[in-house]
Design a protein around this motif. Sequence first.
Motif, short mmCIF file in Angstrom:
data_model
loop_
_atom_site.label_atom_id
_atom_site.label_comp_id
_atom_site.label_asym_id
_atom_site.label_seq_id
_atom_site.Cartn_x
_atom_site.Cartn_y
_atom_site.Cartn_z
N THR A 99 0.89 -1.20 0.03
CA THR A 99 0.01 0.03 0.19
C THR A 99 0.96 1.47 0.08
O THR A 99 0.30 2.27 -0.52
N THR A 100 2.22 1.03 0.63
CA THR A 100 3.07 2.17 0.42
C THR A 100 3.31 2.54 -0.70
O THR A 100 3.37 3.70 -1.42
N ALA A 101 3.91 1.49 -1.57
CA ALA A 101 4.53 1.45 -2.88
C ALA A 101 3.62 1.90 -3.90
O ALA A 101 3.86 2.61 -4.80
N ALA A 102 2.29 1.75 -3.66
CA ALA A 102 1.17 1.97 -4.34
C ALA A 102 1.27 3.58 -4.89
O ALA A 102 0.52 4.15 -5.88
N SER A 106 5.32 4.68 -10.59
CA SER A 106 4.81 3.19 -10.98
C SER A 106 6.02 2.37 -11.46
O SER A 106 6.00 1.11 -11.51
N GLY A 107 7.04 2.99 -11.76
CA GLY A 107 8.35 2.47 -12.16
C GLY A 107 9.17 1.67 -11.02
O GLY A 107 9.94 1.01 -11.32
N LEU A 108 8.92 1.96 -9.88
CA LEU A 108 9.69 1.72 -8.76
C LEU A 108 9.20 0.43 -8.21
O LEU A 108 8.03 0.21 -7.96
N ARG A 109 10.04 -0.36 -7.83
CA ARG A 109 9.87 -1.72 -7.21
C ARG A 109 9.72 -1.64 -5.55
O ARG A 109 10.58 -0.78 -5.04
N ILE A 110 9.09 -2.46 -4.98
CA ILE A 110 9.27 -2.71 -3.50
C ILE A 110 9.73 -4.14 -2.95
O ILE A 110 9.32 -5.07 -3.58
N ALA A 111 10.76 -4.03 -2.30
CA ALA A 111 11.38 -5.28 -1.85
C ALA A 111 11.05 -5.74 -0.70
O ALA A 111 10.92 -4.68 0.31
N LEU A 132 -1.28 -7.67 -3.10
CA LEU A 132 -1.29 -7.13 -4.55
C LEU A 132 -2.45 -6.53 -5.00
O LEU A 132 -2.64 -5.34 -5.45
N ALA A 133 -3.57 -7.37 -4.66
CA ALA A 133 -4.91 -7.04 -5.16
C ALA A 133 -5.27 -5.67 -4.54
O ALA A 133 -5.94 -4.88 -5.00
N TYR A 134 -5.37 -6.07 -3.20
CA TYR A 134 -5.66 -4.99 -2.22
C TYR A 134 -4.89 -3.55 -2.58
O TYR A 134 -5.79 -2.66 -2.42
N SER A 135 -3.95 -3.59 -2.69
CA SER A 135 -3.01 -2.42 -3.17
C SER A 135 -3.08 -1.82 -4.42
O SER A 135 -2.71 -0.77 -4.87
N GLY A 136 -3.22 -2.71 -5.34
CA GLY A 136 -3.27 -2.47 -6.54
C GLY A 136 -1.90 -2.27 -7.20
O GLY A 136 -1.69 -1.78 -8.49
N VAL A 137 -0.99 -2.73 -6.73
CA VAL A 137 0.47 -3.04 -7.26
C VAL A 137 0.68 -4.14 -8.05
O VAL A 137 0.29 -5.02 -7.82
N ALA A 138 1.13 -3.78 -9.12
CA ALA A 138 1.47 -4.84 -10.28
C ALA A 138 2.28 -5.96 -9.72
O ALA A 138 3.48 -5.49 -9.19
N ALA A 139 2.14 -7.13 -9.98
CA ALA A 139 3.22 -8.11 -9.60
C ALA A 139 4.48 -8.10 -9.71
O ALA A 139 5.29 -8.33 -9.21
N ASP A 140 4.83 -7.50 -11.08
CA ASP A 140 6.20 -7.23 -11.31
C ASP A 140 6.87 -6.18 -10.71
O ASP A 140 7.89 -5.86 -10.92
N ARG A 141 6.31 -5.23 -9.61
CA ARG A 141 7.03 -4.58 -9.04
C ARG A 141 7.27 -5.03 -7.78
O ARG A 141 8.13 -4.17 -6.87
N LEU A 142 6.75 -6.20 -7.30
CA LEU A 142 7.20 -6.75 -6.06
C LEU A 142 8.29 -7.67 -6.01
O LEU A 142 8.40 -8.42 -6.90
N GLU A 143 9.04 -7.42 -5.15
CA GLU A 143 10.43 -8.39 -4.97
C GLU A 143 10.12 -8.96 -3.65
O GLU A 143 10.20 -8.40 -2.69
N LEU A 144 10.40 -10.31 -3.54
CA LEU A 144 10.39 -11.06 -2.22
C LEU A 144 11.81 -11.38 -2.01
O LEU A 144 12.59 -12.17 -2.81
#
Length: 274
Positions: A99-102, A106-111, A132-144
């Motif tokens: 939710t913060t990264a949202a 939009s080019g920035l990733r969140i790890a 991802l669904a709740y925040s609306g952040v695209a999957a390819d922005r998330l890094e685990l």
Amino acid sequence: AKSEGHNLYRFFEPDMDAMVLARRALEADLEAALPHREFELDFQPIMNIASGEVVGAEALMRWHSPTRGLVQPDDFIRVAEETGLVVPLGEWALRKACTTAARWPSGLRIAVNVSAMQIRSGAFARSVISALAYSGVAADRLELEITETVLMDESDMVLKALRQLRDLGVRIALDDFGTGYSSLGYLRRFPVDKIKIDRSFIRDIDKRDTAAIVRTIIGLGAQLGITVTAEGVETDAQLDFLRQEGCVEAQGYLIGAPSNAATMQRLLGSATPR
Ligand code: C2E
Ligand code: CA
Ligand code: CA
Ligand code: CA
């Protein structure tokens, strides 16, 4: 003098009951901390070395305890793992980070750091997808960010969950690379998108042998098509070496210390949107 020392030793002998009580108090405080909203995420920028641009940030957990003050993750994550609290706590972190990264360009990733116990809990992939669904952040922005203890797991469940998320576009980063027993073996066992060279290597990068190891890891990443990020970059000399060797990304106090969401938002807001 000898007998005095002996007496002192006996005097300071750790009292097991006191240790058990302190541990129970910590567990109880931790348990209450989540409903009491005492946790917060700080964010540390990650920079692309070639362009000099911030490409994302890593979420790092902080515990603001009313009685203990600011507690760093190294002092509570292990206990949270042992009590199982790390599962709801990790879920909270995933949601909060997304939710913060949202609100970032939009080019920035969140790890986000993920513990082995969290992935083993069974509902992991579902909780990531829901964040991802709740925040609306695209999957390819998330890094685990996982450590090799995650990949050490014997069960197929862990690899299946990671594979399912990866198929959705979520990136998997191997954290603290080089500190484990057989980091190379895990690269064969599971295809990761990124390796993060542990900061102990960057600290000693001015030593010949360590420089050779770092150079080799960077080359390995290039050969395998894996992004290599150097952790704990604190000096210009370290960054110059990494740039020269073609390391893709850097993270550390030189680029920026972890800061709260509002400060990170200001920093990223002024970054060039891509
Ligand atoms: P990590 O994932 O390896 O995170 C990097 C740590 O290095 C962070 O410590 C960060 O503040 C610190 N650091 C960053 N740049 C520099 C630098 O230039 N020099 C030095 N000396 N240190 C630097 P932090 O925030 O205390 O976190 C410690 C560890 O706690 C993390 O190591 C990670 O393993 C764990 N952790 C943090 N947040 C979470 C979380 O949300 N979930 C889980 N499961 N673990 C977390
Ligand atoms: Ca990490
Ligand atoms: Ca690390
Ligand atoms: Ca670490």
